[in-house]
Design an enzyme around this catalytic site. Structure first.
Site, PDB file in Angstrom:
ATOM      1  N   ARG A 124      38.934  55.870  34.505  1.00  0.00           N
ATOM      2  CA  ARG A 124      39.663  54.695  34.675  1.00  0.00           C
ATOM      3  C   ARG A 124      38.580  53.552  33.838  1.00  0.00           C
ATOM      4  O   ARG A 124      39.177  52.453  33.649  1.00  0.00           O
ATOM      5  CB  ARG A 124      39.649  54.383  36.117  1.00  0.00           C
ATOM      6  CG  ARG A 124      40.741  54.928  36.914  1.00  0.00           C
ATOM      7  CD  ARG A 124      40.893  55.116  38.456  1.00  0.00           C
ATOM      8  NE  ARG A 124      41.868  55.855  39.003  1.00  0.00           N
ATOM      9  CZ  ARG A 124      41.684  56.808  39.473  1.00  0.00           C
ATOM     10  NH1 ARG A 124      40.518  57.438  39.368  1.00  0.00           N
ATOM     11  NH2 ARG A 124      42.697  57.351  40.236  1.00  0.00           N
ATOM     12  N   THR A 171      51.002  58.376  37.263  1.00  0.00           N
ATOM     13  CA  THR A 171      51.063  58.303  38.797  1.00  0.00           C
ATOM     14  C   THR A 171      52.049  56.790  39.132  1.00  0.00           C
ATOM     15  O   THR A 171      51.818  55.806  38.546  1.00  0.00           O
ATOM     16  CB  THR A 171      49.830  58.113  39.465  1.00  0.00           C
ATOM     17  OG1 THR A 171      49.249  56.965  39.075  1.00  0.00           O
ATOM     18  CG2 THR A 171      49.187  59.481  39.145  1.00  0.00           C
ATOM     19  N   HIS A 231      37.512  53.214  43.273  1.00  0.00           N
ATOM     20  CA  HIS A 231      38.735  53.866  43.233  1.00  0.00           C
ATOM     21  C   HIS A 231      38.577  54.677  42.140  1.00  0.00           C
ATOM     22  O   HIS A 231      38.772  54.582  41.049  1.00  0.00           O
ATOM     23  CB  HIS A 231      39.716  52.982  43.182  1.00  0.00           C
ATOM     24  CG  HIS A 231      41.127  53.581  42.972  1.00  0.00           C
ATOM     25  ND1 HIS A 231      41.524  54.639  43.446  1.00  0.00           N
ATOM     26  CD2 HIS A 231      41.812  53.335  41.555  1.00  0.00           C
ATOM     27  CE1 HIS A 231      42.663  55.231  42.991  1.00  0.00           C
ATOM     28  NE2 HIS A 231      43.110  54.382  41.875  1.00  0.00           N
TER      29      HIS A 231
END
Length: 333
Positions: free
Chosen positions: A107, A249, A194
């Site tokens: 990410r 996702t 996250h």
């Protein structure tokens, strides 16, 4: 000559135009944005849904597709435009726009590409909805929530990152699978970043108030014969696995976003692990956003719950902060 409408309907009183009270905007009509939009609609959370994207044909097509399902929804107004004026007077603005995470890409690698996109998006949101609550979903979400906070000029309570709300949901699902119990009865928190350096709070994992660590002191450690540590590893790996299998996702994060919107719009004062400014908490000295348990309501993020962390958990959280700060300080805002 009277029209069909005039022949059909007799006006009794003149309707006073009233603006929306619970308007939600979703910026970005990709897979995540549309999953969030559908989840919000199916929960009956909003009286007006606005969609914004730079890809006009896709935007128009997605809006039409939703509008054609109006009979099955209780949201009477669904609008879409690439012009941000369509977002005016939003209560919550969900930001999902950005470059998509590729297979095997962390990410954090996404960051500068998405920062540049945010430089256009955030000022336009604030121009038309200066009193909104920003809910950032685009990855890397913790850094981009910080970016949105800086670019928006909003107080910290009104800039929230979706954070580890989904990581915790994945954790509870996998915990439930291991125990044969519904996820809602399995309690456990994943905090911090996250993503790859998220922190499972093993000391708080319980079912019906029964601490699993009290039953198994090695829970979550390398010494654990039951290998509970693999549950968190599966949480970290799960997004990569889903991306590998289907390319992206969408559904779980969409449902997670609707869950957060519900707590805000219904003023539920419910506790969620979401990304907020954590400087001064748990030994974090940098101006970073990380997920900790927070109370969400009408004013956005109203309170932060003081977690009792074990030294190794706090150490992991600080390491998470340092990882993010290392990237953040290099950003061009």
């Amino acid at each position: 000559m009277a029209s069909t409408k005039e022949k059909l309907i007799a006006h009794v009183s003149k309707e006073q135009p009233a603006g929306p009270t619970n308007k939600v905007t979703v910026v970005g009509v990709g897979m995540v944005g549309m999953a969030a939009a559908v989840s919000i609609l199916l929960k009956d959370l909003t009286d007006e849904l606005a969609l914004v994207d730079v890809m006009e044909d896709k935007l128009k097509g997605e809006a039409m597709d939703l509008q054609h399902g109006s009979l099955f929804l209780k949201t009477h107004k669904i609008v879409a435009d690439k012009d941000y004026s369509v977002t005016a007077n939003s209560k919550v603005v969900v930001v999902t726009a950005g470059a998509r995470q590729q297979e095997g890409e962390s990410r954090l690698n996404l960051v500068q590409r998405n920062v540049n996109i945010f430089k256009f998006i955030i000022p336009n949101i604030i121009k038309y909805s200066p009193n909104c609550i920003l809910l950032v979903v685009s990855n890397p979400v913790d850094i981009l929530t910080y970016v949105a906070w800086k670019l928006s000029g909003l107080p910290r309570n009104r800039v929230i990152g979706s954070g580890t709300n989904l990581d915790s949901a994945r954790f509870r699902y996998l915990m439930g699978e291991k125990l044969g119990i519904h996820p809602s009865s399995c309690h456990g928190w994943v905090v911090g970043e996250h993503g790859d350096s998220s922190v499972p709070v093993w000391s708080g994992v319980n079912v019906a108030g029964v601490s699993l660590q009290a039953l198994n002191p090695d829970l979550g450690t390398d010494k654990d014969k039951e290998d509970w540590k693999s549950v968190h590893k599966m949480v970290v790996d799960s997004a990569y696995e889903v991306i590998k299998l289907k390319g992206y996702t969408s559904w779980a994060i969409g449902m997670s976003v609707a869950d957060l919107c519900e707590s805000i719009l219904k003023n539920m004062h419910k506790c969620h692990p979401v990304s907020t400014l954590v400087k001064g908490m748990h030994g974090v000295n940098e101006e970073v956003f990380l997920s900790v348990p927070c109370i969400l309501g009408n004013n956005g993020l109203t309170d932060v719950v003081h977690m009792t962390l074990k030294p190794e958990e706090e150490k992991q959280l600080v390491k998470s902060a340092e990882t993010l700060w290392g990237v953040q300080k290099e950003l061009t805002l």
